[in-house]
Scaffold this motif. Structure first.
Motif, short mmCIF file in Angstrom:
data_model
loop_
_atom_site.label_atom_id
_atom_site.label_comp_id
_atom_site.label_asym_id
_atom_site.label_seq_id
_atom_site.Cartn_x
_atom_site.Cartn_y
_atom_site.Cartn_z
N ARG A 51 0.81 -1.21 0.00
CA ARG A 51 0.00 0.00 0.00
C ARG A 51 0.85 1.26 0.00
NH1 ARG A 51 -3.82 -0.54 -2.43
NH2 ARG A 51 -4.76 1.31 -1.49
N CYS A 52 2.17 1.11 0.20
CA CYS A 52 3.07 2.27 0.21
C CYS A 52 3.89 2.37 -1.07
CB CYS A 52 4.01 2.20 1.42
SG CYS A 52 3.17 2.33 3.01
N CYS A 82 -1.90 0.44 7.17
CA CYS A 82 -2.03 0.53 5.71
C CYS A 82 -2.85 -0.65 5.18
CB CYS A 82 -0.65 0.51 5.05
SG CYS A 82 0.56 1.68 5.69
N HIS A 111 3.16 -0.89 9.12
CA HIS A 111 2.26 -0.92 7.96
C HIS A 111 0.94 -1.64 8.21
CE1 HIS A 111 5.37 0.86 5.49
NE2 HIS A 111 6.24 -0.02 5.99
#
Length: 257
Positions: free
Chosen positions: A54-55, A138, A135
């Protein structure tokens, strides 16, 4: 993490013609982990850290969608994400009565974030399967202040795509967290004599209207019939009792173990 000998033994069972479901029940290892070993080989991947999907650019979903769908169901049922000093902690509460569930949860968590260690923290009557990562929010944007049933729970488009593609794993995660398979009984009069009649059914209980809605939406798409029980308490229970629907659930979900 499972050692190489265990992985090869599991793949040997698959090679003998046993199904994923059968091997999972025999070994207590989740189908998502077995499927990953079947597709990628038994050797653990080393030497390359996995980025948060997602990053990255472009953004994407987790590589192991099967494991993620199952873990999402567990998180929505019995999971929470907590802010720590330097990171976040994902915790899934698993009852000690179901050791296979604990193993399956750990395997799914490892598959989704393979670079983050997964720990088991003992509590009275349960084990908290825990992993730390910056994360987790995320990957689970439903994280927020307060209890899940006191805030809106809506899947993002990329999550809905995963759930639609892996609906049985999502349902399985929800049942393994806030559901159960039981045997009910009643009596019927046959030839003037009362006889005991037993039948299996599944229950799912959750206080969040949104989470129950996600569960029933998945069931509707899978052709599983359900009904809501009349209750005055906040946590409402959904029942799956029709023979054909129970057979579908048995084939794809099964009882906790």
């Amino acid at each position: 993490m499972y050692d190489l000998t265990t992985r090869k033994r599991v793949l040997s069972l698959l090679g003998q013609g046993y199904s994923l479901n059968t091997v999972s029940k025999q070994t207590g290892i989740s189908r998502s982990a077995i499927r990953a070993w079947r597709d990628a080989g038994p050797e653990p991947k080393t030497g390359q850290r996995s980025l948060c999907p997602r990053c990255t650019r472009p953004r994407r979903g987790p590589e192991d969608r099967t494991a993620y769908a199952y873990l999402l169901g567990l998180y929505l049922g019995d999971g929470c994400i907590s802010r720590l000093a330097r990171t976040y902690s994902l915790r899934i509460a698993c009852a000690d009565a179901w050791p296979g569930l604990i193993d399956a949860c750990e395997a799914a968590m490892t598959a989704v974030r393979p670079d983050n260690r997964v720990n088991r923290v003992r509590r009275q009557g349960c084990t908290m399967v825990t992993s730390h990562s910056n994360h987790w929010p995320c990957l689970f944007p439903q994280h927020g202040p307060g209890r899940k049933h006191e805030r809106r729970i809506v899947l993002e488009d990329w999550q809905r795509e995963i759930v639609d593609g892996q609906p049985w794993e999502f349902v399985r995660g929800l049942i393994h967290s806030d559901g159960c398979r039981v045997t009910n009984w009643t009596t019927r009069t046959v030839g003037g004599e009362p006889r005991r009649y037993e039948y299996p059914r599944y229950f799912f209980t959750n206080a969040s209207d949104d989470i129950r809605g996600l569960f029933t939406r998945a069931l509707d798409g899978l052709g599983v019939e359900w009904r809501s029980l009349r209750q005055s308490r906040r946590a409402q229970t959904l029942s799956i009792a029709r023979r054909g629907s129970v057979a579908l659930m048995d084939a794809h979900v099964g009882a906790k173990f």
